[in-house]
Enzyme design. Structure first.
Site, PDB file in Angstrom:
ATOM      1  N   HIS A   1       0.864  -1.199   0.000  1.00  0.00           N
ATOM      2  CA  HIS A   1       0.000   0.000   0.000  1.00  0.00           C
ATOM      3  C   HIS A   1       0.893   1.238   0.000  1.00  0.00           C
ATOM      4  O   HIS A   1       1.497   1.575   1.006  1.00  0.00           O
ATOM      5  CB  HIS A   1      -0.891   0.004   1.251  1.00  0.00           C
ATOM      6  CG  HIS A   1      -1.846   1.166   1.302  1.00  0.00           C
ATOM      7  ND1 HIS A   1      -3.194   1.004   1.534  1.00  0.00           N
ATOM      8  CD2 HIS A   1      -1.655   2.500   1.159  1.00  0.00           C
ATOM      9  CE1 HIS A   1      -3.783   2.173   1.529  1.00  0.00           C
ATOM     10  NE2 HIS A   1      -2.878   3.112   1.309  1.00  0.00           N
TER      11      HIS A   1
ATOM     12  N   HIS B   1       1.442   5.455  -1.791  1.00  0.00           N
ATOM     13  CA  HIS B   1       1.026   6.573  -2.642  1.00  0.00           C
ATOM     14  C   HIS B   1       2.276   7.126  -3.310  1.00  0.00           C
ATOM     15  O   HIS B   1       3.146   7.681  -2.631  1.00  0.00           O
ATOM     16  CB  HIS B   1       0.356   7.666  -1.804  1.00  0.00           C
ATOM     17  CG  HIS B   1      -0.879   7.193  -1.109  1.00  0.00           C
ATOM     18  ND1 HIS B   1      -2.144   7.351  -1.634  1.00  0.00           N
ATOM     19  CD2 HIS B   1      -1.044   6.520   0.063  1.00  0.00           C
ATOM     20  CE1 HIS B   1      -3.027   6.809  -0.807  1.00  0.00           C
ATOM     21  NE2 HIS B   1      -2.390   6.291   0.229  1.00  0.00           N
TER      22      HIS B   1
ATOM     23  N   LYS C   1      -9.593  -0.376  -5.266  1.00  0.00           N
ATOM     24  CA  LYS C   1      -9.537   0.324  -3.985  1.00  0.00           C
ATOM     25  C   LYS C   1     -10.871   0.994  -3.699  1.00  0.00           C
ATOM     26  O   LYS C   1     -11.392   1.751  -4.522  1.00  0.00           O
ATOM     27  CB  LYS C   1      -8.426   1.391  -4.038  1.00  0.00           C
ATOM     28  CG  LYS C   1      -8.311   2.231  -2.785  1.00  0.00           C
ATOM     29  CD  LYS C   1      -7.836   1.441  -1.577  1.00  0.00           C
ATOM     30  CE  LYS C   1      -7.957   2.206  -0.259  1.00  0.00           C
ATOM     31  NZ  LYS C   1      -6.800   3.007   0.088  1.00  0.00           N
TER      32      LYS C   1
ATOM     33  N   HIS D   1     -10.359   1.254   2.387  1.00  0.00           N
ATOM     34  CA  HIS D   1     -10.120   2.274   3.415  1.00  0.00           C
ATOM     35  C   HIS D   1     -11.315   2.178   4.363  1.00  0.00           C
ATOM     36  O   HIS D   1     -12.407   2.632   4.039  1.00  0.00           O
ATOM     37  CB  HIS D   1     -10.024   3.669   2.783  1.00  0.00           C
ATOM     38  CG  HIS D   1      -9.710   4.735   3.783  1.00  0.00           C
ATOM     39  ND1 HIS D   1      -8.521   5.429   3.815  1.00  0.00           N
ATOM     40  CD2 HIS D   1     -10.424   5.199   4.843  1.00  0.00           C
ATOM     41  CE1 HIS D   1      -8.522   6.275   4.831  1.00  0.00           C
ATOM     42  NE2 HIS D   1      -9.672   6.163   5.471  1.00  0.00           N
TER      43      HIS D   1
ATOM     44  N   HIS E   1      -4.345  -0.448   6.218  1.00  0.00           N
ATOM     45  CA  HIS E   1      -3.807   0.385   7.310  1.00  0.00           C
ATOM     46  C   HIS E   1      -4.682   0.353   8.560  1.00  0.00           C
ATOM     47  O   HIS E   1      -5.194   1.391   8.997  1.00  0.00           O
ATOM     48  CB  HIS E   1      -3.553   1.824   6.844  1.00  0.00           C
ATOM     49  CG  HIS E   1      -4.634   2.428   5.965  1.00  0.00           C
ATOM     50  ND1 HIS E   1      -5.964   2.478   6.323  1.00  0.00           N
ATOM     51  CD2 HIS E   1      -4.560   3.010   4.745  1.00  0.00           C
ATOM     52  CE1 HIS E   1      -6.644   3.070   5.368  1.00  0.00           C
ATOM     53  NE2 HIS E   1      -5.815   3.396   4.397  1.00  0.00           N
TER      54      HIS E   1
HETATM   55  O1  DOR Z   1      -3.310   9.855   5.578  1.00  0.00           O
HETATM   56  C1  DOR Z   1      -3.658   9.494   4.464  1.00  0.00           C
HETATM   57  N1  DOR Z   1      -3.126  10.026   3.351  1.00  0.00           N
HETATM   58  N2  DOR Z   1      -4.606   8.562   4.367  1.00  0.00           N
HETATM   59  C2  DOR Z   1      -5.132   8.206   3.195  1.00  0.00           C
HETATM   60  O2  DOR Z   1      -5.992   7.372   3.172  1.00  0.00           O
HETATM   61  C3  DOR Z   1      -4.716   8.910   1.938  1.00  0.00           C
HETATM   62  C4  DOR Z   1      -3.376   9.459   2.075  1.00  0.00           C
HETATM   63  C5  DOR Z   1      -3.003  10.414   0.967  1.00  0.00           C
HETATM   64  O3  DOR Z   1      -3.242  10.108  -0.203  1.00  0.00           O
HETATM   65  O4  DOR Z   1      -2.425  11.460   1.276  1.00  0.00           O
HETATM   66 ZN    ZN Z   2      -3.311   5.099   1.644  1.00  0.00          ZN
END
Ligand code: DOR
Ligand code: ZN
Length: 366
Positions: free
Chosen positions: A28, A30, A114, A151, A189
């Site tokens: 997981h 980003h 997702k 999520h 998470h």
């Molecule tokens: O804290 C987070 N940041 N939780 C998420 O689910 C998305 C992520 C983000 O893309 O910045």
């Molecule tokens: Zn995330």
């Protein structure tokens, strides 16, 4: 090269100074897009062979064509010489065509879908307003064996933010799993003892990822001497008993728990603001951070299960061939980093971690 031995001690009882680990994956992450992608992705690719890449871009990744194009941008941003495979995900919306999901999975573009409840977190405005709108898509996913990544927070403003994960289990997850008993689901998470217990008690189709930050901090971290925006993420960190339950689950060796950093970079200015963004950027030192937890818990012998084995087994993918070696060496984490043209404050900023990555075998491209 000595391999990791049980519980951080070698045969003579002194502490272990090296951990040799099958190359891990991040289930997981980003990676973002545009100018910052190049710096962000290489922090991940230096440690992990594969990563499940979140689709919450602007606009979100909702088609196989968009995912394939994003995958190409990621691959061209990876340093030449590093072998890294991004596993792409499809952002579910109320109106997504099940055929698009099926086609994307069949073509090998989508690895999973997702589910963001609408407005639960960063770039989730296009998310799902009601899981009933997904029934056609979930039926297809169940049939073709495609994992659903969730999520897990309700977005009801009347529910206390610290309760939103536990309430999601009761209001949404129980029914979803009952309606789709053959669907593979990753509860992403997780942050609560309730989620740990629920995952443990559920059948083998439900697993969970756990982030390094939720293993290290509880909610006090956000308020120590003032507001600390760099410890704010979603789901938000909870009370200490929840952190302890997460640590116990992560180091348990149970195949239901595996590594997912949820590394989510935001420019420092966007976090140090009147309305700061949610997200913790941990990928520069994720493996070292997890290693500290396993060592502190006397569980280094189970680190490989969490980091390198449970995830691929759940996803039905082969284990990686290469190895990574960590050495007990001081690892200073900078207070701020420049990524592209952005200043970012990483997780563990200003701390010195006890482990450093010292060797990579079979990690580079031949
Ligand atoms: O804290 C987070 N940041 N939780 C998420 O689910 C998305 C992520 C983000 O893309 O910045
Ligand atoms: Zn995330």
């Amino acid at each position: 090269m000595p391999s990791s031995v049980p519980d951080g001690r070698n045969q003579t009882g002194s502490s272990v100074d090296r951990i040799r680990l099958r190359r891990p994956d991040d289930w997981h992450v980003h990676l973002r897009d545009g100018a910052i992608l190049r710096s962000v992705v290489n922090h991940t690719a230096r440690q992990f062979a594969r990563a499940i890449v979140m689709p919450n871009l602007r606009p979100p990744v909702t088609t196989a064509a968009a995912a394939a194009a994003y995958r190409d941008r990621i691959l061209s941003a990876v340093d030449p010489g590093l072998a890294f495979t991004p596993l792409m995900t499809c952002y579910l919306t109320d109106t997504l065509d099940p055929l698009e999901v099926e086609r994307g999975f069949a073509e090998g573009v989508f690895a999973a879908c997702k589910l963001y409840p609408a407005n639960a977190t960063t770039n989730s405005a296009h998310g799902v307003t009601d899981v009933r709108n997904l029934h056609g898509v979930l039926e297809v996913m169940q049939r073709i064996g495609m994992p659903l990544l969730i999520h897990g927070e309700v977005t009801d403003r009347h529910i206390d933010i610290f309760d939103r994960e536990a309430v999601f289990i009761e209001r949404v997850l129980v029914k979803l799993l009952a309606d789709f008993p053959g669907l593979k689901v990753v509860f992403e998470h997780i942050t609560t003892a309730e989620a740990v217990a629920f995952v443990e008690a559920a059948g083998p189709n439900l697993a969970a990822t756990i982030t390094p930050h939720h293993l290290h901090i509880n909610r006090n971290a956000m308020f120590e001497g003032g507001i600390r925006p760099h410890f704010y993420c979603l789901p938000v960190a909870k009370r200490e008993p929840h952190r302890l339950a997460l640590r116990k689950a992560a180091v348990s060796g149970s195949p239901k728990f595996f590594l997912g950093t949820d590394s989510a970079p935001h420019p420092a200015a966007d976090k140090e603001a009147a309305c700061g963004c949610a997200g913790i950027f941990n990928s520069p030192c994720a493996l070292e951070s997890y290693a500290m937890v396993f060592e502190e818990e006397g569980a280094l012998s189970r680190f490989a299960a969490f980091a390198s084995e449970n995830g691929p087994r759940f996803y039905g993918l082969p284990l990686n061939e290469g190895f990574v070696e960590l050495e007990r060496l001081p690892h200073p984490v900078p207070a701020r980093m420049t990524l592209g043209d952005q200043e970012i404050v990483p997780f563990h900023a200003g701390e010195t971690l006890r482990w450093s990555i010292s060797g990579l075998e079979g990690l580079e491209k031949s």
